[in-house]
Write an enzyme that holds these catalytic residues in place. Structure first.
Site, PDB file in Angstrom:
ATOM      1  N   GLU A   1       0.883   5.302   0.961  1.00 35.76           N
ATOM      2  CA  GLU A   1       0.133   6.268   1.769  1.00 35.76           C
ATOM      3  C   GLU A   1      -0.651   7.197   0.854  1.00 35.76           C
ATOM      4  OE1 GLU A   1       2.315   8.259   4.904  1.00 35.76           O
ATOM      5  OE2 GLU A   1       3.580   6.490   5.098  1.00 35.76           O
TER       6      GLU A   1
ATOM      7  N   LYS B   1       9.302  -7.639  -1.231  1.00 39.93           N
ATOM      8  CA  LYS B   1       8.937  -6.318  -0.713  1.00 39.93           C
ATOM      9  C   LYS B   1      10.115  -5.343  -0.780  1.00 39.93           C
ATOM     10  CE  LYS B   1       7.226  -2.996   1.627  1.00 39.93           C
ATOM     11  NZ  LYS B   1       5.966  -2.314   1.621  1.00 39.93           N
TER      12      LYS B   1
ATOM     13  N   LYS C   1      14.091   4.013   4.114  1.00 36.85           N
ATOM     14  CA  LYS C   1      14.376   2.924   5.059  1.00 36.85           C
ATOM     15  C   LYS C   1      14.685   1.620   4.324  1.00 36.85           C
ATOM     16  CE  LYS C   1      10.619   1.068   6.868  1.00 36.85           C
ATOM     17  NZ  LYS C   1      10.357  -0.348   6.732  1.00 36.85           N
TER      18      LYS C   1
ATOM     19  N   LYS D   1       4.652  13.584   0.613  1.00 35.85           N
ATOM     20  CA  LYS D   1       3.879  13.533  -0.628  1.00 35.85           C
ATOM     21  C   LYS D   1       2.468  14.003  -0.298  1.00 35.85           C
ATOM     22  CE  LYS D   1       1.980   8.928  -0.847  1.00 35.85           C
ATOM     23  NZ  LYS D   1       1.922   7.697  -1.604  1.00 35.85           N
TER      24      LYS D   1
ATOM     25  N   ASN E   1      10.417  -1.991  -3.415  1.00 30.07           N
ATOM     26  CA  ASN E   1      10.640  -0.613  -2.966  1.00 30.07           C
ATOM     27  C   ASN E   1      11.989  -0.083  -3.458  1.00 30.07           C
ATOM     28  OD1 ASN E   1       8.220  -0.205  -1.788  1.00 30.07           O
ATOM     29  ND2 ASN E   1       8.946  -0.181   0.330  1.00 30.07           N
TER      30      ASN E   1
ATOM     31  N   ARG F   1       7.764  11.812   7.919  1.00 35.82           N
ATOM     32  CA  ARG F   1       8.958  10.991   8.106  1.00 35.82           C
ATOM     33  C   ARG F   1       9.844  11.061   6.853  1.00 35.82           C
ATOM     34  NH1 ARG F   1       6.230   5.550  10.177  1.00 35.82           N
ATOM     35  NH2 ARG F   1       4.592   6.336   8.811  1.00 35.82           N
TER      36      ARG F   1
ATOM     37  N   LEU G   1       0.843  -1.202   0.000  1.00 37.52           N
ATOM     38  CA  LEU G   1       0.000   0.000   0.000  1.00 37.52           C
ATOM     39  C   LEU G   1       0.871   1.243   0.000  1.00 37.52           C
ATOM     40  CD1 LEU G   1      -2.301  -0.926   3.049  1.00 37.52           C
ATOM     41  CD2 LEU G   1      -2.464  -1.741   0.691  1.00 37.52           C
TER      42      LEU G   1
ATOM     43  N   CYS H   1       9.162   4.617   3.979  1.00 38.19           N
ATOM     44  CA  CYS H   1       9.420   3.322   3.334  1.00 38.19           C
ATOM     45  C   CYS H   1      10.662   3.316   2.442  1.00 38.19           C
ATOM     46  CB  CYS H   1       8.197   2.901   2.535  1.00 38.19           C
ATOM     47  SG  CYS H   1       6.720   2.895   3.540  1.00 38.19           S
TER      48      CYS H   1
ATOM     49  N   GLY I   1      10.925  10.544  -0.258  1.00 35.76           N
ATOM     50  CA  GLY I   1      10.974  10.532   1.204  1.00 35.76           C
ATOM     51  C   GLY I   1       9.981   9.515   1.717  1.00 35.76           C
TER      52      GLY I   1
HETATM   53  C1  UGA Z   1       5.783   3.150  -1.023  1.00 40.05           C
HETATM   54  C2  UGA Z   1       5.418   2.167  -2.149  1.00 40.05           C
HETATM   55  O1  UGA Z   1       4.933   2.887  -3.286  1.00 40.05           O
HETATM   56  C3  UGA Z   1       4.357   1.174  -1.687  1.00 40.05           C
HETATM   57  O2  UGA Z   1       4.133   0.203  -2.703  1.00 40.05           O
HETATM   58  C4  UGA Z   1       4.867   0.469  -0.417  1.00 40.05           C
HETATM   59  O3  UGA Z   1       3.899  -0.440   0.097  1.00 40.05           O
HETATM   60  C5  UGA Z   1       5.154   1.520   0.641  1.00 40.05           C
HETATM   61  O4  UGA Z   1       6.157   2.423   0.147  1.00 40.05           O
HETATM   62  C6  UGA Z   1       5.634   0.798   1.882  1.00 40.05           C
HETATM   63  O5  UGA Z   1       6.714   0.198   1.829  1.00 40.05           O
HETATM   64  O6  UGA Z   1       4.900   0.753   2.879  1.00 40.05           O
HETATM   65  P1  UGA Z   1       4.747   5.428  -0.084  1.00 40.05           P
HETATM   66  O7  UGA Z   1       6.063   5.586   0.614  1.00 40.05           O
HETATM   67  O8  UGA Z   1       3.517   5.598   0.700  1.00 40.05           O
HETATM   68  O9  UGA Z   1       4.649   3.959  -0.748  1.00 40.05           O
HETATM   69  O10 UGA Z   1       4.676   6.498  -1.257  1.00 40.05           O
HETATM   70  P2  UGA Z   1       5.066   6.575  -2.810  1.00 40.05           P
HETATM   71  O11 UGA Z   1       3.881   7.054  -3.535  1.00 40.05           O
HETATM   72  O12 UGA Z   1       5.696   5.345  -3.290  1.00 40.05           O
HETATM   73  O13 UGA Z   1       6.121   7.777  -2.814  1.00 40.05           O
HETATM   74  C7  UGA Z   1       7.353   7.682  -2.117  1.00 40.05           C
HETATM   75  C8  UGA Z   1       8.199   8.900  -2.421  1.00 40.05           C
HETATM   76  O14 UGA Z   1       8.642   8.889  -3.766  1.00 40.05           O
HETATM   77  C9  UGA Z   1       7.469  10.240  -2.236  1.00 40.05           C
HETATM   78  O15 UGA Z   1       8.329  11.156  -1.585  1.00 40.05           O
HETATM   79  C10 UGA Z   1       7.192  10.705  -3.651  1.00 40.05           C
HETATM   80  O16 UGA Z   1       7.130  12.093  -3.773  1.00 40.05           O
HETATM   81  C11 UGA Z   1       8.394  10.142  -4.385  1.00 40.05           C
HETATM   82  N1  UGA Z   1       8.154   9.927  -5.829  1.00 40.05           N
HETATM   83  C12 UGA Z   1       7.276   8.989  -6.251  1.00 40.05           C
HETATM   84  C13 UGA Z   1       8.882  10.679  -6.756  1.00 40.05           C
HETATM   85  O17 UGA Z   1       9.723  11.533  -6.388  1.00 40.05           O
HETATM   86  N2  UGA Z   1       8.687  10.441  -8.088  1.00 40.05           N
HETATM   87  C14 UGA Z   1       7.799   9.510  -8.538  1.00 40.05           C
HETATM   88  O18 UGA Z   1       7.674   9.354  -9.784  1.00 40.05           O
HETATM   89  C15 UGA Z   1       7.083   8.767  -7.597  1.00 40.05           C
END
Ligand code: UGA
Length: 409
Positions: free
Chosen positions: A120, A169, A228, A285, A173, A292, A118, A225, A222
């Protein structure tokens, strides 16, 4: 956390997650919250572990909370409940958990690794429509039982052994993070050669072998997830004697990417000492209040270190630990009299940022769009000095790169 359980009992969702409140309300009669482990496990067929695994000082995952739960399962728990590991854990955790349970005589308690994917902000939708469900079991029947729980969800179920499920997993990531660092490096090259990363990413993503996702260049990833898990996988490999060089680069690129915002501001303003900078968005985001590992933290403290006055606005995040940063209630309040504004989080509210009101409120119209949210041409036409990420430096109507007013006297 007694106060968290109290809030949940009262029907309150302690985090900002769209759709979660409604889901909880709909299922209120089927949800119980307790601090009493026996009450929780007594009639349970499945014991889900979904606790945090933050990095320790060494970069390994801190499993204190995981063991806290596994070790609390009473030795005389009835039936054959299955511990379902949702927390992101290092490879080998399942084997350790199995050994810990066996050592306490809990051989009849099953163990299944069922990592969660998932994101966030879209967690409820992601749960209902997953790309896949991964089930890693020691005993095939345990895996089948966990798979059956997903019967109403049309998706592919991948059955694996426990270490493979754990690694899926971390690898997923790490790979998503790699794509982001890759496109951020492409963005940096774009700035040098005069290409536009938004078009480049679109052109790359149209290749069905590559796909369009996670190719948005910006100020780095950031959250709780990616940073880390990149570290955890790098350490996991390192602990086994393998230097995961690619992930080292992914990490380094991400750290530098956050700091490039400061260079962009310096390019336009010169020294930042005494300048006022407004950070628009703080959460890592949109659609979350999660701070975090938010890039805003690094940017804020870099700016403060350069002697800037830093203000910030975010529609939901209200961190109380950004010392030295003035939190504002509105975008207008944040930008009033500011020498520059930085879009840090692509909140939808900021799509309308380019307006005469904002332009006039600012002391200088320098706008760093850290998420490539705005149309550069529209921003420039409205009189802003615009800096995106990996977008060509645009000239003013007289052909010069606009620079802001001279040093403050
Ligand atoms: C991420 C994964 O997308 C999930 O599949 C996973 O379950 C989760 O970590 C976890 O391990 O629990 P999340 O951290 O909630 O989810 O958010 P993302 O939408 O993946 O974004 C992570 C970061 O990447 C954000 O800071 C976002 O701004 C950045 N991002 C994302 C970019 O800079 N460019 C992109 O094209 C996509």
């Amino acid at each position: 956390m007694p106060e968290r359980i109290e809030r949940l009992r009262a029907g309150e969702v302690p985090i900002y997650e769209p759709g979660l409140q409604a889901l909880m309300e709909r299922n209120r009669d089927r949800l119980r919250f307790t601090l009493d482990v026996r009450e929780a496990v007594d009639a349970a067929d499945f014991l889900y572990v979904a606790v945090g695994t933050p990095p320790t000082y060494s970069g390994d995952a801190d499993l204190t909370a995981v063991w806290g739960v596994v070790d609390e399962i009473p030795p005389d728990v009835p039936g054959r409940p299955i511990v379902v590991m949702k927390s992101t854990v290092p490879v080998g955790t399942g084997e350790n958990a199995r050994a810990r349970l066996d050592a306490r005589g809990l051989r009849d308690v099953g163990y299944v690794s069922n990592p969660e994917f998932l994101a966030e902000g879209s967690a409820v939708a992601d749960f209902m429509h997953p790309d896949r469900v991964v089930v890693g079991a020691f005993v095939p029947e345990d895996g089948e039982r966990v798979a059956e729980l997903h019967a109403g969800i049309p998706t592919e179920i991948l059955f694996t052994d426990v270490p493979s499920a754990e690694l899926v997993k971390l690898a997923a990531n790490a790979f998503l993070s790699t794509r982001i660092s890759f496109i951020n490096e492409i963005a940096n090259v774009c700035e040098l050669v005069g290409a536009d990363v938004v078009d480049v990413a679109r052109g790359v993503g149209l290749d069905h072998r590559l796909g369009p996702h996670f190719l948005r260049a910006g100020i780095g990833f950031g959250g709780s997830c990616f940073p880390k898990d990149v570290t955890a996988l790098k350490q996991l490999a390192g602990n086994s004697g393998y230097p995961f060089l690619l992930l080292q680069a992914v990490w380094e690129v991400n750290e530098l990417q956050k700091r490039r915002v400061v260079q962009k501001l310096q390019k336009r303003l010169g020294s930042l000492r005494g300048r006022t900078v407004a950070l628009l968005g703080l959460a890592f985001k949109p659609d979350t209040d999660d701070m975090r590992e938010a890039p805003s933290r690094v940017i804020a403290y870099r700016l403060l270190a350069e002697g800037a006055d830093v203000r910030a606005w975010d529609p939901v995040a209200r961190p109380d630990d950004l010392h030295g940063v003035e939190l504002c209630d509105s975008v207008l309040e944040a930008v009033r009299g500011a020498d520059a504004a930085v879009i840090v989080t692509e909140w939808p509210e900021l799509r309308d940022l380019v307006s005469p009101e904002i332009r006039e409120a600012m002391a200088q119209p320098v706008l760093v769009d850290g998420r490539n949210l705005l149309d550069p041409d529209v921003a420039i036409a409205a009189g802003f000095v615009y800096e995106g990420i990996g977008r060509p430096g645009r000239a003013t109507p007289n052909g010069e790169l606009p620079s802001a007013r001279p040093e403050l006297g």
